[in-house]
Scaffold this motif. Structure first.
Motif, mmCIF file in Angstrom:
data_model
loop_
_atom_site.group_PDB
_atom_site.id
_atom_site.type_symbol
_atom_site.label_atom_id
_atom_site.label_comp_id
_atom_site.label_asym_id
_atom_site.label_seq_id
_atom_site.Cartn_x
_atom_site.Cartn_y
_atom_site.Cartn_z
ATOM 1 N N PRO A 23 0.832 -1.216 0.000
ATOM 2 C CA PRO A 23 0.000 0.000 0.000
ATOM 3 C C PRO A 23 0.867 1.266 0.000
ATOM 4 O O PRO A 23 1.072 1.902 1.031
ATOM 5 C CB PRO A 23 -0.809 -0.142 1.295
ATOM 6 N N LEU A 24 1.366 1.614 -1.167
ATOM 7 C CA LEU A 24 2.227 2.780 -1.321
ATOM 8 C C LEU A 24 1.380 4.004 -1.665
ATOM 9 O O LEU A 24 0.356 3.891 -2.344
ATOM 10 C CB LEU A 24 3.257 2.530 -2.422
ATOM 11 N N GLU A 25 1.812 5.174 -1.213
ATOM 12 C CA GLU A 25 1.081 6.400 -1.523
ATOM 13 C C GLU A 25 1.666 7.066 -2.775
ATOM 14 O O GLU A 25 1.184 6.842 -3.866
ATOM 15 C CB GLU A 25 1.140 7.350 -0.311
ATOM 16 N N ARG A 26 2.713 7.836 -2.635
ATOM 17 C CA ARG A 26 3.322 8.524 -3.773
ATOM 18 C C ARG A 26 4.830 8.270 -3.796
ATOM 19 O O ARG A 26 5.449 8.165 -2.744
ATOM 20 C CB ARG A 26 3.068 10.039 -3.689
ATOM 21 N N HIS A 27 5.405 8.184 -4.988
ATOM 22 C CA HIS A 27 6.869 8.112 -5.086
ATOM 23 C C HIS A 27 7.397 9.543 -5.140
ATOM 24 O O HIS A 27 6.829 10.423 -5.798
ATOM 25 C CB HIS A 27 7.311 7.303 -6.294
ATOM 26 N N LEU A 28 8.483 9.796 -4.435
ATOM 27 C CA LEU A 28 8.974 11.152 -4.244
ATOM 28 C C LEU A 28 9.853 11.615 -5.407
ATOM 29 O O LEU A 28 10.836 10.963 -5.753
ATOM 30 C CB LEU A 28 9.758 11.239 -2.934
ATOM 31 N N VAL A 29 9.473 12.744 -5.996
ATOM 32 C CA VAL A 29 10.245 13.331 -7.084
ATOM 33 C C VAL A 29 10.853 14.661 -6.666
ATOM 34 O O VAL A 29 11.668 15.225 -7.386
ATOM 35 C CB VAL A 29 9.372 13.548 -8.341
ATOM 36 N N GLU A 30 10.449 15.170 -5.494
ATOM 37 C CA GLU A 30 10.932 16.478 -5.067
ATOM 38 C C GLU A 30 11.131 16.530 -3.558
ATOM 39 O O GLU A 30 10.338 15.982 -2.801
ATOM 40 C CB GLU A 30 9.938 17.568 -5.485
ATOM 41 N N GLN A 31 12.195 17.190 -3.144
ATOM 42 C CA GLN A 31 12.511 17.414 -1.738
ATOM 43 C C GLN A 31 12.683 18.912 -1.534
ATOM 44 O O GLN A 31 13.448 19.564 -2.250
ATOM 45 C CB GLN A 31 13.798 16.687 -1.348
ATOM 46 N N THR A 55 -6.743 18.370 -5.691
ATOM 47 C CA THR A 55 -6.362 19.571 -4.951
ATOM 48 C C THR A 55 -4.920 19.463 -4.465
ATOM 49 O O THR A 55 -4.133 20.411 -4.559
ATOM 50 C CB THR A 55 -7.299 19.794 -3.754
ATOM 51 N N ILE A 56 -4.564 18.294 -3.929
ATOM 52 C CA ILE A 56 -3.192 18.071 -3.468
ATOM 53 C C ILE A 56 -2.211 18.217 -4.618
ATOM 54 O O ILE A 56 -1.166 18.869 -4.498
ATOM 55 C CB ILE A 56 -3.074 16.677 -2.815
ATOM 56 N N GLU A 57 -2.541 17.633 -5.747
ATOM 57 C CA GLU A 57 -1.630 17.683 -6.891
ATOM 58 C C GLU A 57 -1.470 19.107 -7.421
ATOM 59 O O GLU A 57 -0.372 19.506 -7.831
ATOM 60 C CB GLU A 57 -2.128 16.729 -7.978
ATOM 61 N N ALA A 58 -2.546 19.892 -7.382
ATOM 62 C CA ALA A 58 -2.465 21.276 -7.841
ATOM 63 C C ALA A 58 -1.614 22.123 -6.887
ATOM 64 O O ALA A 58 -0.782 22.931 -7.329
ATOM 65 C CB ALA A 58 -3.864 21.873 -7.975
ATOM 66 N N ARG A 59 -1.805 21.931 -5.589
ATOM 67 C CA ARG A 59 -1.085 22.758 -4.612
ATOM 68 C C ARG A 59 0.403 22.433 -4.533
ATOM 69 O O ARG A 59 1.222 23.303 -4.221
ATOM 70 C CB ARG A 59 -1.730 22.591 -3.233
ATOM 71 N N PHE A 60 0.757 21.183 -4.814
ATOM 72 C CA PHE A 60 2.165 20.782 -4.720
ATOM 73 C C PHE A 60 2.827 20.614 -6.086
ATOM 74 O O PHE A 60 3.968 20.158 -6.159
ATOM 75 C CB PHE A 60 2.278 19.482 -3.928
ATOM 76 N N ASN A 61 2.089 20.943 -7.169
ATOM 77 C CA ASN A 61 2.632 20.828 -8.534
ATOM 78 C C ASN A 61 3.058 19.397 -8.840
ATOM 79 O O ASN A 61 4.206 19.124 -9.198
ATOM 80 C CB ASN A 61 3.810 21.793 -8.722
ATOM 81 N N LEU A 62 2.116 18.475 -8.684
ATOM 82 C CA LEU A 62 2.388 17.055 -8.875
ATOM 83 C C LEU A 62 1.518 16.491 -9.999
ATOM 84 O O LEU A 62 0.442 17.007 -10.287
ATOM 85 C CB LEU A 62 2.112 16.281 -7.584
ATOM 86 N N ARG A 63 1.992 15.405 -10.585
ATOM 87 C CA ARG A 63 1.226 14.684 -11.599
ATOM 88 C C ARG A 63 1.151 13.209 -11.214
ATOM 89 O O ARG A 63 2.133 12.638 -10.750
ATOM 90 C CB ARG A 63 1.897 14.796 -12.974
ATOM 91 N N ILE A 118 6.118 18.028 6.105
ATOM 92 C CA ILE A 118 4.874 17.906 5.355
ATOM 93 C C ILE A 118 5.095 16.861 4.273
ATOM 94 O O ILE A 118 6.021 16.984 3.461
ATOM 95 C CB ILE A 118 4.470 19.243 4.709
ATOM 96 N N TYR A 119 4.261 15.810 4.250
ATOM 97 C CA TYR A 119 4.335 14.771 3.231
ATOM 98 C C TYR A 119 3.036 14.802 2.419
ATOM 99 O O TYR A 119 1.947 14.762 2.992
ATOM 100 C CB TYR A 119 4.470 13.368 3.831
ATOM 101 N N ALA A 120 3.146 14.836 1.112
ATOM 102 C CA ALA A 120 1.964 14.776 0.254
ATOM 103 C C ALA A 120 1.651 13.321 -0.082
ATOM 104 O O ALA A 120 2.445 12.639 -0.728
ATOM 105 C CB ALA A 120 2.205 15.573 -1.026
ATOM 106 N N ASN A 121 0.497 12.841 0.382
ATOM 107 C CA ASN A 121 0.032 11.497 0.055
ATOM 108 C C ASN A 121 -1.021 11.598 -1.054
ATOM 109 O O ASN A 121 -1.262 12.672 -1.596
ATOM 110 C CB ASN A 121 -0.538 10.822 1.291
ATOM 111 N N LYS A 122 -1.660 10.505 -1.395
ATOM 112 C CA LYS A 122 -2.631 10.529 -2.489
ATOM 113 C C LYS A 122 -3.841 11.398 -2.169
ATOM 114 O O LYS A 122 -4.227 12.261 -2.950
ATOM 115 C CB LYS A 122 -3.070 9.098 -2.822
ATOM 116 N N GLU A 123 -4.453 11.178 -1.016
ATOM 117 C CA GLU A 123 -5.671 11.911 -0.675
ATOM 118 C C GLU A 123 -5.584 12.554 0.702
ATOM 119 O O GLU A 123 -6.602 12.876 1.297
ATOM 120 C CB GLU A 123 -6.888 10.981 -0.757
#
Length: 435
Positions: A67-75, A198-206, A229-234
């Motif tokens: 059960p993975l959330e997001r793979h990290l592309v930015e720090q 909303t999360i993807e828009a605020r953190f510039n994620l795809r 702060i960690y951005a997860n899927k939802e």
């Protein structure tokens, strides 16, 4: 007493305990794992970072069903004062690789999945079972555990202590000292739920891309601490942690600290209109290399947070936990394969193998950093963030003041706050501790 005897008993079902139980069970050992929670991960509601390389050594195909959330592309790294932040961030398309290097996870979900893999490997897992003491023979050798179950005592050839930094079993049994307040941090976290888009828009994620923000500065009120702060899927995992000794010294309330962090102008827009569904607090080992206790003894070994194995500089805990659990299990398997007794002289193999791994090499590299951060917390977490913010604002504000005057003013503000000798001393100590 439960008459059945086990090759190994693992106390705890977190990252370290699951790694140890899985490795020994896959190696053919008869393993019993005991967990006081309702299920593995039931007490871990917070988000976390998973390091793929360490888990891949245990479960090569984990990406297929974990059960993975997001793979990290930015720090992102933020140095904050009360109204601003100075940032450094790194983002790379290389992290959108076929097998990503880091992921965000929700511990409650992940630990439950990890425990299922332990059961599949053949280990017996008993939850809602508290280990109250270690069972010993006449010579003092650990021969099992005592529990709060009706059958009470359970015997095993070796006990693996993976009970976490605040586990009382090891200290009660006299195997290690209770962690001192200056070597343990208390972190408080919340889970803020928002629509995925909303999360993807605020953190510039795809897609499943993720980002981590780590912050230091006035948010910790001059204490040794960090926000994250960690951005997860939802949902967004948000929290802050400081040394327990600092909380005791200042009287600051952890939740008040978290509330101020959430209301910071740089943070508030990221979680605006979110729904908070989960809140948790937990202890994190912060003592580093110099706080590592005795790792083995007569019939026992200690792994993970219980062994203070946490790299605070790189915020690496789960990978050190999994690695130490795996290495302890591999050492025990080697000793068993030689038909040797699990006594200190032989269990020393665990420490030898751990010393040769990246775990101890990394912790030894930063062995002086925890003490420096604690003794100089006012400088590094209050004074310098304020000075940097003021210097950046002066640099960017165009108001007719000559640039040379702005540079002189910035330099003067640093020397007035710390003096030239103080600035040199802080830089020298930081470099020496870092190297």
């Amino acid at each position: 007493m439960i008459e059945e005897k086990f090759d190994a008993i693992v106390v705890g079902a977190g990252m370290a305990g699951n790694a140890a139980a899985l490795t020994m069970a896959e190696g053919g050992m008869k393993v019993l794992q005991l967990e006081r929670g309702e299920y593995s991960g039931s007490k871990n509601v917070q988000g976390a970072i998973l390091y793929a390389d360490m888990l891949e050594k245990l479960i090569p195909d984990f990406r297929e069903d974990a059960p993975l959330e997001r793979h990290l592309v930015e720090q992102r790294f933020w140095m904050m004062d009360d109204r601003s932040h100075t940032g450094l961030h790194y983002r790379s398309e290389d992290f959108n690789e076929e097998k990503p290097n880091r992921y965000t996870i929700i511990r409650a979900q992940f630990d439950k999945w990890f425990s299922h893999k332990v059961r599949e490997a053949g280990a017996t897992v008993l939850c809602e079972t508290t280990v109250t003491d270690l069972a010993r023979d006449a010579s003092g050798k650990v021969i099992g555990v005592k529990t709060d179950r009706r059958d009470g005592e359970i015997h095993g050839d070796v006990v693996v202590l993976a009970e976490g930094v605040n586990g009382m079993l090891g200290t009660r049994a006299g195997l290690r000292e209770r962690p001192k307040p200056e070597k343990v941090a208390l972190a408080v976290k919340e889970m803020h739920f928002l629509p995925r888009e909303t999360i993807e828009a605020r953190f510039n994620l795809r897609g499943d891309e993720g980002v981590v923000i780590e912050a230091v500065g006035t948010i910790s009120r001059g204490m040794t601490g960090m926000g994250f702060i960690y951005a997860n899927k939802e949902c967004i995992s948000l929290g802050i942690g400081c040394l327990v000794a600092d909380f005791q010294r200042t009287g600051e309330a952890p939740y008040d600290l978290l509330d101020r962090f959430k209301r910071h102008p740089s943070v508030a827009p990221l979680i605006e209109s979110s729904e908070v569904k989960e809140y948790s607090a937990h202890l994190i080992p912060e003592g580093g290399f110099k706080a590592i206790p005795q790792l083995y003894g007569k019939g026992w070994v200690v792994v993970g947070d219980a062994a203070q194995l946490n790299n605070t500089i790189h915020r690496e805990g789960s990978n050190l936990a999994m690695t130490s659990g795996r290495i302890a299990a591999e050492a025990i398997l080697k000793i068993k394969s030689r038909n040797q007794p699990l006594i200190p002289q032989n269990l020393a193999l665990y420490k030898k193998m751990l010393d040769e791994s990246f775990v101890i090499k990394d912790l030894r590299k930063y062995k002086d950093m925890p003490a420096l951060m604690h003794t100089r917390s006012q400088n590094f977490f209050l004074t310098y963030p304020q000075l940097v913010s003021k210097a950046m604002q002066n640099f960017l504000r165009v108001d007719g003041t000559p640039k040379i005057d702005k540079e002189k003013l910035a330099l003067k503000s640093f020397t007035n706050a710390r003096s030239r000798s103080g600035l040199f001393g802080d830089a020298f100590r930081l470099v020496r501790a870092w190297r």
